[in-house]
Design an enzyme around this catalytic site. Structure first.
Site, PDB file in Angstrom:
ATOM      1  N   SER A   1      -0.424   1.992   2.093  1.00 58.70           N
ATOM      2  CA  SER A   1      -0.214   0.597   1.674  1.00 58.70           C
ATOM      3  C   SER A   1      -0.639  -0.338   2.796  1.00 58.70           C
ATOM      4  O   SER A   1      -0.563   0.014   3.980  1.00 58.70           O
ATOM      5  CB  SER A   1       1.266   0.353   1.374  1.00 58.70           C
ATOM      6  OG  SER A   1       1.517  -1.036   1.249  1.00 58.70           O
TER       7      SER A   1
ATOM      8  N   TYR B   1      10.137   1.802   2.683  1.00 62.16           N
ATOM      9  CA  TYR B   1       8.795   1.905   2.092  1.00 62.16           C
ATOM     10  C   TYR B   1       7.738   1.911   3.198  1.00 62.16           C
ATOM     11  O   TYR B   1       6.841   2.757   3.219  1.00 62.16           O
ATOM     12  CB  TYR B   1       8.591   0.729   1.132  1.00 62.16           C
ATOM     13  CG  TYR B   1       7.276   0.759   0.384  1.00 62.16           C
ATOM     14  CD1 TYR B   1       7.068   1.667  -0.655  1.00 62.16           C
ATOM     15  CD2 TYR B   1       6.247  -0.124   0.702  1.00 62.16           C
ATOM     16  CE1 TYR B   1       5.861   1.694  -1.350  1.00 62.16           C
ATOM     17  CE2 TYR B   1       5.049  -0.106   0.001  1.00 62.16           C
ATOM     18  CZ  TYR B   1       4.858   0.801  -1.015  1.00 62.16           C
ATOM     19  OH  TYR B   1       3.671   0.829  -1.710  1.00 62.16           O
TER      20      TYR B   1
HETATM   21  P1  NAD Z   1       3.252   2.626 -10.789  1.00 65.04           P
HETATM   22  O1  NAD Z   1       4.724   2.520 -10.779  1.00 65.04           O
HETATM   23  O2  NAD Z   1       2.451   1.966 -11.850  1.00 65.04           O
HETATM   24  O3  NAD Z   1       2.816   4.168 -10.769  1.00 65.04           O
HETATM   25  C1  NAD Z   1       3.477   5.139  -9.985  1.00 65.04           C
HETATM   26  C2  NAD Z   1       3.450   6.442 -10.738  1.00 65.04           C
HETATM   27  O4  NAD Z   1       4.057   7.440  -9.917  1.00 65.04           O
HETATM   28  C3  NAD Z   1       4.267   6.366 -12.045  1.00 65.04           C
HETATM   29  O5  NAD Z   1       3.522   6.925 -13.116  1.00 65.04           O
HETATM   30  C4  NAD Z   1       5.498   7.201 -11.737  1.00 65.04           C
HETATM   31  O6  NAD Z   1       6.043   7.860 -12.873  1.00 65.04           O
HETATM   32  C5  NAD Z   1       4.941   8.197 -10.723  1.00 65.04           C
HETATM   33  N1  NAD Z   1       6.006   8.763  -9.901  1.00 65.04           N
HETATM   34  C6  NAD Z   1       7.026   8.100  -9.282  1.00 65.04           C
HETATM   35  N2  NAD Z   1       7.824   8.974  -8.664  1.00 65.04           N
HETATM   36  C7  NAD Z   1       7.307  10.210  -8.896  1.00 65.04           C
HETATM   37  C8  NAD Z   1       7.712  11.503  -8.530  1.00 65.04           C
HETATM   38  N3  NAD Z   1       8.819  11.721  -7.803  1.00 65.04           N
HETATM   39  N4  NAD Z   1       6.952  12.548  -8.919  1.00 65.04           N
HETATM   40  C9  NAD Z   1       5.842  12.351  -9.673  1.00 65.04           C
HETATM   41  N5  NAD Z   1       5.433  11.147 -10.063  1.00 65.04           N
HETATM   42  C10 NAD Z   1       6.152  10.077  -9.681  1.00 65.04           C
HETATM   43  O7  NAD Z   1       2.812   2.107  -9.355  1.00 65.04           O
HETATM   44  P2  NAD Z   1       1.374   1.956  -8.670  1.00 65.04           P
HETATM   45  O8  NAD Z   1       1.285   0.569  -8.205  1.00 65.04           O
HETATM   46  O9  NAD Z   1       0.291   2.532  -9.496  1.00 65.04           O
HETATM   47  O10 NAD Z   1       1.610   2.869  -7.389  1.00 65.04           O
HETATM   48  C11 NAD Z   1       0.776   3.962  -7.040  1.00 65.04           C
HETATM   49  C12 NAD Z   1       0.787   4.134  -5.533  1.00 65.04           C
HETATM   50  O11 NAD Z   1       0.207   2.977  -4.930  1.00 65.04           O
HETATM   51  C13 NAD Z   1       2.190   4.266  -4.941  1.00 65.04           C
HETATM   52  O12 NAD Z   1       2.180   5.255  -3.924  1.00 65.04           O
HETATM   53  C14 NAD Z   1       2.436   2.903  -4.352  1.00 65.04           C
HETATM   54  O13 NAD Z   1       3.361   2.942  -3.297  1.00 65.04           O
HETATM   55  C15 NAD Z   1       1.042   2.525  -3.890  1.00 65.04           C
HETATM   56  N6  NAD Z   1       0.863   1.078  -3.699  1.00 65.04           N
HETATM   57  C16 NAD Z   1       0.998   0.199  -4.742  1.00 65.04           C
HETATM   58  C17 NAD Z   1       0.832  -1.161  -4.514  1.00 65.04           C
HETATM   59  C18 NAD Z   1       0.967  -2.186  -5.608  1.00 65.04           C
HETATM   60  O14 NAD Z   1       0.942  -3.394  -5.310  1.00 65.04           O
HETATM   61  N7  NAD Z   1       1.098  -1.806  -6.861  1.00 65.04           N
HETATM   62  C19 NAD Z   1       0.516  -1.615  -3.212  1.00 65.04           C
HETATM   63  C20 NAD Z   1       0.387  -0.695  -2.182  1.00 65.04           C
HETATM   64  C21 NAD Z   1       0.549   0.659  -2.442  1.00 65.04           C
END
Ligand code: NAD
Length: 264
Positions: free
Chosen positions: A143, A156
């Site tokens: 991130s 986080y």
């Molecule tokens: P999201 O919530 O849309 O998707 C996350 C997915 O991970 C979901 O489908 C969820 O069911 C799955 N998940 C959660 N816990 C799990 C577990 N224990 N085992 C298996 N699957 C699990 O969120 P996103 O934004 O697509 O996030 C994806 C990645 O990107 C994450 O690691 C998040 O930290 C990172 N991220 C997101 C953002 C943002 O702004 N959305 C910014 C920086 C980093």
């Protein structure tokens, strides 16, 4: 020729957001994809999308805290898809609370999913990649918070900074096997995570009932392109690049996709 023809990929968190976009993007370029998610229906939906578009995908309901489950996914991917060339260790959760108010459970759950879950994914998949001897690419989702810091997300940030450290050590260890390891560092991405109540409150701690538009207004001020957020496909484009041969000499890199937020 497609950019990932005759390759196979494992994508965790592939049921939603960035993981779903990455699974679709990798599949559209020819990769057969094993989609892992905590939620079976979500993983199945991404796999169905990919099949409808003419690609190949399998869905697995597995928690990234479950090593035996991930080991089984890796074994099934090798058996059914013919190997593992690409790993996108992306599953993650977010939360919001002042550092000294975090409970032991909140701290530990965050580390278990976001950091240890990435290590477990790598631990399940990489031995197959090493024994196949044909190299490959591992892309970890970190991130932008690791560069900028942010209040109320210590657990986080600690987990995502850990992911960046893990990436560097892995890239040092796996280079001799021609396995490249890199990290994408998304800024704000329009997914369920960004629009969750807790993330809205990270951006708007002073508002009682913050909305995505409140978040966007504040986030726009924080990046040099004035966007506020990007779409999941923008991150998956970076994942695709790092997974493809276009990045064949790129390893050990933290790639922010953040509209310049870390320098804004
Ligand atoms: P999201 O919530 O849309 O998707 C996350 C997915 O991970 C979901 O489908 C969820 O069911 C799955 N998940 C959660 N816990 C799990 C577990 N224990 N085992 C298996 N699957 C699990 O969120 P996103 O934004 O697509 O996030 C994806 C990645 O990107 C994450 O690691 C998040 O930290 C990172 N991220 C997101 C953002 C943002 O702004 N959305 C910014 C920086 C980093």
């Amino acid at each position: 020729m497609s950019r990932l023809e005759d390759t196979t990929a494992v994508v965790t968190g592939g049921g939603s957001g960035i993981g779903a976009a990455s699974a679709r993007r990798l599949a559209a370029e020819g990769a057969a994809v094993a989609i892992v998610d905590l939620h079976s229906a979500a993983a199945q939906e991404t796999a169905a999308d990919i099949r409808r578009a003419g690609g190949y995908a399998l869905a697995f309901e597995v928690d990234v805290r479950d090593q035996a489950g991930l080991d089984q996914v890796a074994a099934d991917a090798v058996e059914s898809l013919g190997g593992i060339d690409i790993v996108s260790a992306n599953a993650g959760v977010c939360g919001c609370r002042p550092t000294v108010e975090l409970s032991d459970t909140e701290w530990q759950d965050m580390l278990d999913i976001n950091l240890t879950g990435v290590w477990r994914t790598v631990k399940a998949a990489v031995p197959h990649m090493i024994s196949a001897g044909s190299g490959g690419s591992v892309v970890l989702t970190s991130s932008v918070v690791t560069f900028v810091g942010a209040a109320n997300v210590a657990h986080y940030n600690a987990s995502k900074s850990g992911v960046a450290g893990l990436m560097k050590t892995l890239s040092a260890e796996l280079g001799k096997h021609r396995i490249r390891v890199n990290a994408v560092h998304p800024g704000n991405v329009a997914t369920d995570m960004l629009f969750s109540d807790s993330t809205l409150r990270v951006f708007c701690p002073d508002l009682e009932d913050p909305t995505p538009e409140d978040l966007r207004e504040r986030a726009r001020a924080g990046d040099v392109l004035g966007q506020g957020w990007v779409e999941a496909v923008d991150i998956s484009n970076a994942v695709l690049y790092l997974a493809s041969d276009e990045a064949r000499f790129v390893t050990g890199v933290s790639l922010p996709v953040d509209c310049g937020r870390r320098i804004g």
